[in-house]
Design an enzyme around this catalytic site. Sequence first.
Site, PDB file in Angstrom:
ATOM      1  N   GLU A 194       0.854  -1.182   0.000  1.00 11.41           N
ATOM      2  CA  GLU A 194       0.000   0.000   0.000  1.00 11.41           C
ATOM      3  C   GLU A 194       0.892   1.233   0.000  1.00 11.41           C
ATOM      4  O   GLU A 194       1.843   1.313   0.781  1.00 11.41           O
ATOM      5  CB  GLU A 194      -0.916  -0.001   1.230  1.00 11.41           C
ATOM      6  CG  GLU A 194      -1.739   1.245   1.435  1.00 11.41           C
ATOM      7  CD  GLU A 194      -2.638   1.575   0.258  1.00 11.41           C
ATOM      8  OE1 GLU A 194      -2.583   2.741  -0.203  1.00 11.41           O
ATOM      9  OE2 GLU A 194      -3.387   0.685  -0.196  1.00 11.41           O
ATOM     10  N   ILE A 195       0.588   2.196  -0.855  1.00  6.20           N
ATOM     11  CA  ILE A 195       1.452   3.361  -1.016  1.00  6.20           C
ATOM     12  C   ILE A 195       1.129   4.492  -0.036  1.00  6.20           C
ATOM     13  O   ILE A 195       1.972   5.328   0.259  1.00  6.20           O
ATOM     14  CB  ILE A 195       1.357   3.868  -2.476  1.00  6.20           C
ATOM     15  CG1 ILE A 195       2.562   4.767  -2.809  1.00  6.20           C
ATOM     16  CG2 ILE A 195       0.044   4.601  -2.726  1.00  6.20           C
ATOM     17  CD1 ILE A 195       2.664   5.105  -4.279  1.00  6.20           C
ATOM     18  N   ALA A 246       4.281  -0.770  -6.102  1.00 10.69           N
ATOM     19  CA  ALA A 246       4.463  -1.956  -6.943  1.00 10.69           C
ATOM     20  C   ALA A 246       4.824  -1.590  -8.376  1.00 10.69           C
ATOM     21  O   ALA A 246       5.458  -2.375  -9.079  1.00 10.69           O
ATOM     22  CB  ALA A 246       3.196  -2.809  -6.923  1.00 10.69           C
ATOM     23  N   LEU A 251      -7.520  -5.564  -6.421  1.00  6.53           N
ATOM     24  CA  LEU A 251      -8.925  -5.436  -6.057  1.00  6.53           C
ATOM     25  C   LEU A 251      -9.330  -3.966  -6.024  1.00  6.53           C
ATOM     26  O   LEU A 251      -8.781  -3.181  -5.251  1.00  6.53           O
ATOM     27  CB  LEU A 251      -9.188  -6.083  -4.693  1.00  6.53           C
ATOM     28  CG  LEU A 251      -8.663  -7.511  -4.497  1.00  6.53           C
ATOM     29  CD1 LEU A 251      -9.197  -8.093  -3.193  1.00  6.53           C
ATOM     30  CD2 LEU A 251      -8.997  -8.411  -5.678  1.00  6.53           C
ATOM     31  N   ASP A 277      -7.372   1.969  -8.480  1.00  4.94           N
ATOM     32  CA  ASP A 277      -7.713   3.325  -8.915  1.00  4.94           C
ATOM     33  C   ASP A 277      -7.994   3.295 -10.416  1.00  4.94           C
ATOM     34  O   ASP A 277      -7.139   2.889 -11.208  1.00  4.94           O
ATOM     35  CB  ASP A 277      -6.540   4.252  -8.620  1.00  4.94           C
ATOM     36  CG  ASP A 277      -6.884   5.718  -8.824  1.00  4.94           C
ATOM     37  OD1 ASP A 277      -7.848   6.012  -9.550  1.00  4.94           O
ATOM     38  OD2 ASP A 277      -6.163   6.577  -8.268  1.00  4.94           O
ATOM     39  N   THR A 297     -13.143  -6.574   0.941  1.00  8.31           N
ATOM     40  CA  THR A 297     -12.542  -5.238   0.954  1.00  8.31           C
ATOM     41  C   THR A 297     -13.576  -4.164   1.249  1.00  8.31           C
ATOM     42  O   THR A 297     -14.783  -4.346   1.048  1.00  8.31           O
ATOM     43  CB  THR A 297     -11.876  -4.926  -0.394  1.00  8.31           C
ATOM     44  OG1 THR A 297     -12.872  -4.825  -1.408  1.00  8.31           O
ATOM     45  CG2 THR A 297     -10.878  -6.007  -0.772  1.00  8.31           C
ATOM     46  N   GLU A 320     -13.957  -1.394  -0.405  1.00 11.27           N
ATOM     47  CA  GLU A 320     -14.589  -0.990  -1.663  1.00 11.27           C
ATOM     48  C   GLU A 320     -15.646  -1.990  -2.086  1.00 11.27           C
ATOM     49  O   GLU A 320     -16.720  -1.615  -2.572  1.00 11.27           O
ATOM     50  CB  GLU A 320     -13.524  -0.839  -2.760  1.00 11.27           C
ATOM     51  CG  GLU A 320     -12.698   0.412  -2.656  1.00 11.27           C
ATOM     52  CD  GLU A 320     -13.537   1.673  -2.811  1.00 11.27           C
ATOM     53  OE1 GLU A 320     -14.437   1.696  -3.675  1.00 11.27           O
ATOM     54  OE2 GLU A 320     -13.304   2.633  -2.064  1.00 11.27           O
TER      55      GLU A 320
END
Length: 259
Positions: A92-93, A135, A154, A157, A235, A237
């Site tokens: 995760e960024i 990534a 999953l 964006d 998730t 989302e």
Amino acid sequence: MAETTQETPVDANEEDFMPQKRHYRQRAHANPFSDHMLQYPAQPSDFDVASHYPAFKDSGKRPEFADIGCGFGGLLIALAPLFPDTLILGMEIRVQVTQFVEDRIAALRIKQKSEDVKDPVPGKYENVSVIRGNAMKFLPNFFEKHQLSKIFFLFPDPHFKARKHKARIISPTLLAEYAYVLRPGGIIYTITDVKDLHEWMVKHLEEFPLFESVDEDVLLREGHGGILEAVKTSTEEGKKVARNEGSKYLACFRRLPDP
């Protein structure tokens, strides 16, 4: 224009000791091309497995599942008890979101070690961890050739504007890296509620020579039902799409043997 800040509602069933999302405010998206001052190993052998999975420090195991853009960690937490002997890593960024997942895993591990847990979860969440990483830039720094058996994308964006399509997580250049770290027979799982993005991902995966589409029914017959259910429902989302009665577009691809 600056992106708006996203504040996520607290899950109604979260216990008092669990981290609460309202304390981890973060922009909804991050530019993958920006310099985020990330730390990453020079090579996969430098990745400190023991610090992320202390219960497996002497096992010789390395992460086998990778959730790219893991968000708040719903998939990680869902898969952990299904594969207690498999190391699962989320990437995760976003800073605060990564911290939330770290704290969530730590809290779950502590809970599972407490004496008042009547039915402990298999593996006790010792097999999952998260890193802050990009990534699109550094995937081969973390994973050896053919190290992974599953990669998950999953609800990525969608980058709706055409000029931002280059930032989509599925692209011909990036697929070469995914094929490098994914072993033959391994599976890429993609799901989104944006039909245009779904068609984009399917098009590029179908055109890449080392991947072939695999039907959901085939995966179910092969015993992947638990994974597919987690992909669709675990998730944040995915739950939001379900609440809004939206559509979910699933596409899975198998890594072919090297020529």
